[in-house]
Structures are given as structure tokens and as C-alpha cells.
Design a protein around this motif. Structure first.
Motif, PDB file in Angstrom:
ATOM      1  N   ASN A 408       0.818  -1.210   0.000  1.00 64.16           N
ATOM      2  CA  ASN A 408       0.000   0.000   0.000  1.00 64.16           C
ATOM      3  C   ASN A 408       0.853   1.262   0.000  1.00 64.16           C
ATOM      4  OD1 ASN A 408      -2.487  -1.367   0.132  1.00 64.16           O
ATOM      5  ND2 ASN A 408      -2.312  -1.586   2.347  1.00 64.16           N
ATOM      6  N   VAL A 422      -5.630   4.779   2.955  1.00 65.08           N
ATOM      7  CA  VAL A 422      -4.880   4.045   1.924  1.00 65.08           C
ATOM      8  C   VAL A 422      -5.067   4.788   0.609  1.00 65.08           C
ATOM      9  CG1 VAL A 422      -4.624   1.876   0.683  1.00 65.08           C
ATOM     10  CG2 VAL A 422      -5.157   1.846   3.134  1.00 65.08           C
ATOM     11  N   HIS A 425      -3.417   0.829  -3.485  1.00 60.79           N
ATOM     12  CA  HIS A 425      -2.853  -0.502  -3.253  1.00 60.79           C
ATOM     13  C   HIS A 425      -2.215  -0.959  -4.560  1.00 60.79           C
ATOM     14  CE1 HIS A 425      -2.283  -4.504  -1.636  1.00 60.79           C
ATOM     15  NE2 HIS A 425      -2.792  -4.992  -2.753  1.00 60.79           N
TER      16      HIS A 425
END
Length: 552
Positions: A408, A422, A425
Motif C-alpha cells: 500500500n 490508503v 494498493h
């Protein structure tokens, strides 16, 4: 003088016979080198000991004789690749030889009908083996051994009934005469046909989905079944193909010899088995090519033909073939089992690396080696919120980005960077990061290459390979461990690739090895090309463009 010595020492550290051997053993094309050398050695020996053996006329004659055995060896090779075996190839060849003569001499069919009918006979005989092995799951060895016995008995009975008819009749056909003795550009028609079939089968086995399925079935039927491969049907079709190839051999043999007897094709199944195993097709299945099968077939053919022409009795020739089969099987089993261990033991090849010791530094000194205490009062961000953070960078809005071990890119924002999210990814192991002029986050990802993340979070690939070094056996075109990067004012992306020999999970072996396997690579977005700028770095990490600018 010392510079020359240092240069020589660097060359020694860079190259070594052990390193060369380990990379050779990794190459699939290296395995047939030994049988190919044996084949050339056999031909050379017989050329020196048998008069006119190396003449053009004799070479053409050998090609004409070999082609029929080549078809049978190819049929055996396909069965072995799937993890099976076909001991009935010699009997199918003999029965198809009889069938071709029967259709032409007894039924008086035209050549254009007799040839497809003979191919159909071979396919039907192969389908019997395929049905029993593929759908009823019988053992290939026992199944084809039984069909060998049955078909061989059938051939003997049919030959007894029709021997007189075949002996007193002949085929009056230019087309049939061409099949038996014609040539194309000086190459016998059966050898030319075999070469065309080899090309087609090579493409089928190595470049098509069905060929990959056959290899997967040979490697592990259970895994192939779980992957959705129709194992039963593929095995059935493999033995149909084997029977068809034997039928093609029988057609050419019938056209050339115009006769059949009880010894036709006797022992060919064991000669074919010896040939393909000797050429490098594994008895365990899952490994082999049509060219390896042909190399082994040529070895056995040249050996038997040469011994016969030297006056060696047939029983001695059979004994030699049996010993070769025994040795080939033993080598195949041992090598298949220990190849990985052998490569593993010699692949890591440590070298001496002289390291300069840092000078002693007094407290308060301004030397680059002085203790760095600037981060003593630093404030930690994202404690227990990120796993294995690597690189960090700020964007124009003052938000903080960090790459983590779990693939990530994490973004921290807000007062004191309390807000965690996040951002993207990517996968792999994101390492170095930089923003380009369009605010795309460019990330060096170990195991994947260089990727970009658009401001909206969309992921795109920048590059995952560079130009291959022409003199290296090891294919270094793929980016194995892109580590850190920098973007030059002209938009070019310079990044380090730590190692060309190891993966992310084994990169510590590169440090242990102590060889210059790293490099600096440049990606030009204007031309969308990637090239290696500098080779032979020792585990190169860190920023790239500044170093390159200083070197240029």
C-alpha cells in the motif's frame, strides 16, 4: 599499476566459471546440449570409419530412412510429455503400413482416398488407448502393453492372409511413387514432411494453450484438473495424435517398401522410448520439446544404422540400445530430482569485497562520519498504523505519503497528520517515490517495476523491463528490484535496480554474494523507452538522477 590490478580484481569479482555454470544450468536450452553433442560425435565417428558415410548421397538416404522412425519417436514424445507412455507405437505403425497396402492393392482405392483412410485407422487405434487411459483412467504402461500384444498378433494374422496378394500386385500411380521415393528441393518427401510436422507440433506444444495444457497435465494432473483443464479429453486427444503420427510413418514406409511382414516395426516402441528420454523428454512428464525428441531419435538411428553397417550383429545392437535406455532413465530420474539442489548450491557465488573503514571521529566534529543527532526530537507519525514503511514524501498540499510492506501507499493529512487513509494498493513492495510535474506519484515497486498513481488514485504501469545486456546469459531485461527513483527536469525517470539475479524475497543473497549486480535505469516518457544507463553497481539503492547528472 595499482589501477590495473584493481581493474583486474573487479573483473574477477564480476565473472567466474561457477557463476557461468549456474546460469547455464538455469537455461532450458542448455539441457539438450549434451545429447546434441553426442549426436554430432556419433555422426563424426561413423563419417571417419565408414566409407562414403558423409557423402551427399548417403545423407539423403539416411534422411529417407530416418523420417519414418522420426514420426514414431514424435508420437512417443507427446505421450511422455503428458506423463504417459505408448508402447503400442510400433504395432500401430505396422498395422497402418498393412492398412495402406490393403486399401491400395486389395480394395483398389485411389491414393487420394487410401492415405486419409490410413490416417483414420491410426487415429482410431490411438483413440482406443486414449479412451482407456483418459476416460477409464487405466495405467498407460499396462494399457499400451496390452494393445501392443493385441495389435502385433493382428498384424501377424493379417500378413499371413494377405502376404501372397501383396507380393503379386503393385500400385501403378505416380503419386504413390512420389510418396515413396520423391524429393522436394533435394530433400526426401518423407523427411520434408517430418520437418513441416515438427514445426507445427513445436508451435502447438510451446505456443498454444492446448500445448501448455498438455505440459501442465504431465507436471501434475491433479493441479491441472483444479485449474480447469479438461484432463480426460486432452489425454484422449494426445493418444489420437500419437496414432495419427504412427499412421503417417506407416504410409511412407508402405510407399517406400511396398511390403509388410511380421518383423515390421518390431522393437520400435523401445527404440522410440530410448530416443525421447535420451533427448531430454522426462519420463515423469511435464518437460520436453519436439526438438529434444528428434535429437534423441537421431542418436538412436545413427547408432543402430552405423553398427549395422559396421557388421555388428543385431542382438548386440539391441543390447546396446537397452543399456542406453537404462542409463538414460537413471540420469533422467536423478537429474530431475537433484537439478534444483545443484543449482541452489552453486548459484550464490560470494566474492571478496574490500571495505574501507570509517575514520575515528571526535564528539562535536563536522565530519560526514560524525554522529547524526538531528532526529532526536523528531515527532513520530502513524505509530502502529503502518507496516514496514520505506520511503516518505510530501505533496504540494502538505500531505504525507509512505510506502509499506503490504503493497500500500498510505497518506497522512490534517492537523499533525492524524488522518490516515490508503491512497493506493499497488501490490509488490513499494519503495522509492517521487511526484512528477502532473502530480502523479511515481513509485519504484520491487518485483514489479515502476508504477504511477494518478491524483485520483488510479494506478498505471510506467515500465517493468529494460534493454537486455547482450553478453549476459542471465536475462536481465526484467526489473527485479526497483528501489529508489528520481525525476529529472526533462521528465526522465532515473531509478535504481538493486539486483539482476535475485528477487525481493532473496535480495539479501545479493548482499552476501558481493558482486556488482545492480544498475541505474532510465525511463523516457517522451519516447516511452527504458534503457540501462550504468551497469555493475554493488546493490545500488538511493536516488539516481543526481548521481547520473554528476557522472555525465
Amino acid at each position: 599499476m595499482s589501477m590495473a590490478v584493481d581493474s583486474f580484481a573487479a573483473s574477477v569479482r564480476r565473472f567466474s566459471p561457477r557463476l557461468l555454470l549456474s546460469e547455464l544450468l538455469l537455461k532450458q536450452w542448455f539441457e539438450p546440449v549434451v545429447p546434441f553433442t553426442v549426436m554430432i560425435g556419433l555422426w563424426t565417428y561413423f563419417a571417419l570409419t565408414i566409407p562414403d558415410y558423409a557423402s551427399v548421397q548417403n545423407s539423403v538416404s539416411l534422411l529417407r530412412l530416418f523420417a519414418e522412425f522420426g514420426f514414431v519417436a514424435l508420437a512417443m514424445g507427446f505421450c511422455l510429455v503428458t506423463g504417459g507412455i505408448d508402447l503400442s507405437v510400433g504395432a500401430i505403425f505396422a498395422l497402418c503400413n498393412f492398412a495402406a497396402l490393403y486399401f491400395l492393392l486389395v480394395r483398389e482405392w485411389p491414393v487420394g482416398l487410401a492415405i486419409p483412410a490410413t490416417l483414420l485407422v491410426g487415429a482410431l487405434l490411438g483413440s482406443i488407448n486414449g479412451f482407456l487411459i483418459g476416460f477409464l483412467k487405466t495405467r498407460p504402461f499396462l494399457t499400451t502393453l496390452v494393445t501392443l500384444i493385441i495389435l502385433r498378433a493382428s498384424v501377424n494374422l493379417l500378413n499371413t492372409s494377405y502376404a501372397q496378394v501383396f507380393a503379386t500386385n503393385s500400385v501403378e500411380s505416380d503419386a504413390w511413387d512420389f510418396v515413396g521415393g520423391g524429393s522436394v528441393l533435394g530433400i526426401p518427401i518423407n523427411a520434408a514432411t517430418l520437418f513441416v510436422v515438427l514445426l507445427i507440433c513445436h508451435i502447438f506444444l510451446s505456443r498454444s494453450r492446448y500445448g501448455w495444457h498438455l505440459t501442465a497435465i504431465g507436471a501434475s494432473r491433479k493441479a491441472a484438473r483444479h485449474a480447469g483443464i479438461r484432463v480426460r479429453l486432452m489425454l484422449f486427444m494426445t493418444y489420437v495424435l500419437s496414432g495419427t503420427l504412427c499412421a503417417a510413418s506407416g504410409i511412407f514406409y508402405a510407399a517406400r517398401q511396398a511390403s509388410t511382414d511380421s518383423t515390421t516395426g518390431v522393437g520400435w516402441e523401445f527404440q522410440a522410448l530410448t530416443a525421447v528420454v535420451l533427448g531430454g523428454v522426462s519420463l515423469a512428464g511435464g518437460k520436453g520439446t519436439v526438438w529434444r525428441a528428434m535429437i534423441g531419435a537421431l542418436i538412436i538411428f545413427l547408432l543402430i544404422n552405423g553398427l549395422v553397417r559396421m557388421g555388428i550383429p543385431g542382438y548386440v545392437t539391441s543390447a546396446v540400445t537397452g543399456m542406453i535406455l537404462l542409463a538414460a532413465v537413471g540420469i533422467d530420474v536423478k537429474w530431475s530430482k537433484n537439478r534444483g539442489k545443484a543449482i541452489q548450491k552453486i548459484y550464490v557465488n560470494p566474492a571478496f569485497v574490500p571495505l574501507a573503514s570509517a575514520p575515528a571521529v571526535q564528539p562535536g566534529a563536522t565530519s560526514p562520519y560524525a554522529q547524526n543527532d538531528r532526529l532526536i526530537n523528531a515527532q513520530a507519525i502513524g505509530v502502529d498504523q503502518v507496516e514496514g514503511p520505506e520511503d516518505v514524501i510530501l505533496d504540494r498540499q502538505g500531505r504525507l505519503y509512505g510506502s509499506t510492506r503490504d503493497g500500500n501507499v498510505i497518506r497522512f493529512s490534517g492537523p499533525d497528520f492524524k488522518t490516515r487513509e490508503v491512497f493506493a494498493h499497488i501490490g509488490g513492495r513499494p519503495l522509492g517515490m517521487q511526484f512528477d510535474r502532473d502530480e502523479n506519484l511515481i513509485v519504484a515497486v520491487a518485483g514489479m517495476g515502476v508504477y504511477g498513481v494518478a491524483p485520483d488514485g488510479g494506478i498505471f504501469k510506467v515500465t517493468d523491463e529494460t534493454n537486455r545486456t547482450w553478453y549476459k546469459l542471465n536475462d536481465d531485461s526484467r526489473l527485479r528490484m526497483a528501489d529508489d527513483l528520481d525525476i529529472a527536469p526533462d521528465g526522465k525517470i532515473y531509478f535504481s535496480d538493486c539486483t539482476t539475479r535475485y528477487e525481493m524475497t532473496t535480495n539479501t543473497l545479493d548482499i552476501l554474494e558481493g558482486r556488482p549486480n545492480g544498475r541505474v535505469v532510465c525511463y523516457d516518457p517522451a519516447t516511452k523507452t527504458t534503457r540501462t544507463v550504468i551497469n555493475h553497481f554493488y546493490f545500488r539503492t538511493g536516488s539516481a538522477s543526481r548521481m547520473t547528472a554528476s557522472r555525465s
